[in-house]
Design a protein around this motif. Structure first.
Motif, PDB file in Angstrom:
ATOM      1  N   LEU A 200      -4.341   5.483   7.804  1.00  0.00           N
ATOM      2  CA  LEU A 200      -4.411   4.168   7.559  1.00  0.00           C
ATOM      3  C   LEU A 200      -3.514   3.512   8.775  1.00  0.00           C
ATOM      4  CD1 LEU A 200      -3.814   3.796   3.996  1.00  0.00           C
ATOM      5  CD2 LEU A 200      -5.974   3.559   5.692  1.00  0.00           C
ATOM      6  N   GLY A 201      -2.723   3.886   9.812  1.00  0.00           N
ATOM      7  CA  GLY A 201      -1.861   3.170   9.910  1.00  0.00           C
ATOM      8  C   GLY A 201      -2.602   2.660  11.329  1.00  0.00           C
ATOM      9  N   VAL A 202      -3.411   3.683  11.327  1.00  0.00           N
ATOM     10  CA  VAL A 202      -3.879   2.941  12.634  1.00  0.00           C
ATOM     11  C   VAL A 202      -4.653   1.913  13.105  1.00  0.00           C
ATOM     12  CG1 VAL A 202      -5.824   4.136  14.153  1.00  0.00           C
ATOM     13  CG2 VAL A 202      -4.913   5.643  13.007  1.00  0.00           C
ATOM     14  N   LEU A 203      -4.954   1.081  11.352  1.00  0.00           N
ATOM     15  CA  LEU A 203      -5.967   0.553  11.167  1.00  0.00           C
ATOM     16  C   LEU A 203      -4.418  -0.834  10.282  1.00  0.00           C
ATOM     17  CD1 LEU A 203      -8.792   1.206   9.474  1.00  0.00           C
ATOM     18  CD2 LEU A 203      -8.582   1.399  11.558  1.00  0.00           C
ATOM     19  N   VAL A 204      -4.136  -0.479  10.513  1.00  0.00           N
ATOM     20  CA  VAL A 204      -2.904  -1.539   9.520  1.00  0.00           C
ATOM     21  C   VAL A 204      -2.281  -1.929  10.602  1.00  0.00           C
ATOM     22  CG1 VAL A 204      -0.856  -1.243   8.042  1.00  0.00           C
ATOM     23  CG2 VAL A 204      -2.669  -0.232   7.358  1.00  0.00           C
TER      24      VAL A 204
END
Length: 224
Positions: A200-204
């Motif tokens: 999710l860190g890729v998007l967040v």
């Protein structure tokens, strides 16, 4: 005592395996962005599809019967974007059938083909297929095989990168409606929580903080 030592050794091994995932995600984001900008060409200098290139590459790396069957069912009408548009539903159905097999020995190359398919037709893939494939990928996370788990999460991260334009605008659908947030809950092992968070860190990182407030998950659901 022997059993306890065995569990500690197993956890140490898993920790070693999964700690390296963050580095792979960071490397993947860089390579994926480059990948998006470089559409492959054939020997005549004409544009070919990412899925065709992925299939050609996978042929040299995977010779299992499952993958041979997949290629036979997929067919040869995948070299141009026009062919993909015409055969889009057949291609999606074929990938879905084989990626849904929990015993497949061809998960890695089929995941590569899936990402390439999304890269060729990102808008159509997101609107018609992404949320059909996501639960099929997540099912594999019940496996205890670190290679399978890593393959699935790297596939998911790749799809996040390819589809980031649409996911930024529709993060709520991913996180709540399709329950990706569930992977962060105590219903899953700690290492699935960690890999889901890193994915999710890729998007967040690129979503405005004020917008992220709407996706806050109460702390009790994050307990492990």
């Amino acid at each position: 005592m022997k059993g306890k030592a065995g569990r500690q050794s197993h956890k140490a091994t898993n920790t070693f395996v999964f700690r390296g995932f963050g580095e792979k995600v960071r490397a993947l984001r860089v390579s994926a962005r480059k990948y998006l900008l470089q559409r492959p060409q054939n020997t005549e200098g004409e544009n070919t599809t990412f899925i065709y290139e992925a299939v050609c590459k996978a042929k040299d790396l995977n010779v299992t019967q499952e993958f041979k069957t997949f290629l036979r069912e997929l067919g040869n009408e995948i070299q141009t974007t026009g062919q993909l548009v015409i055969h889009e539903n057949h291609i999606a159905s074929c990938i879905s059938t084989h990626i849904s097999n929990p015993e497949t020995s061809a998960l890695q190359p089929v995941c590569d083909v899936l990402v390439a398919f999304a890269n060729d037709l990102p808008q159509e893939f997101y609107s018609k297929h992404f949320y059909n494939f996501l639960p099929k990928l997540i099912v594999h996370l019940s496996m205890k095989d670190p290679e399978v788990i890593e393959t699935v999460f790297l596939c998911i991260v790749s799809l996040f990168v390819v589809l980031q334009k649409y996911l930024y605008e529709d993060f709520y659908t991913l996180y709540h409606v399709n329950k990706f947030s569930h992977l962060l809950s105590k219903s899953y092992p700690w290492y699935i929580n960690e890999l889901a968070a890193q994915s999710l860190g890729v998007l967040v990182r690129k979503i405005p903080k004020q917008k992220l407030v709407h996706f806050y998950v109460p702390e009790k659901t994050q307990e492990r």
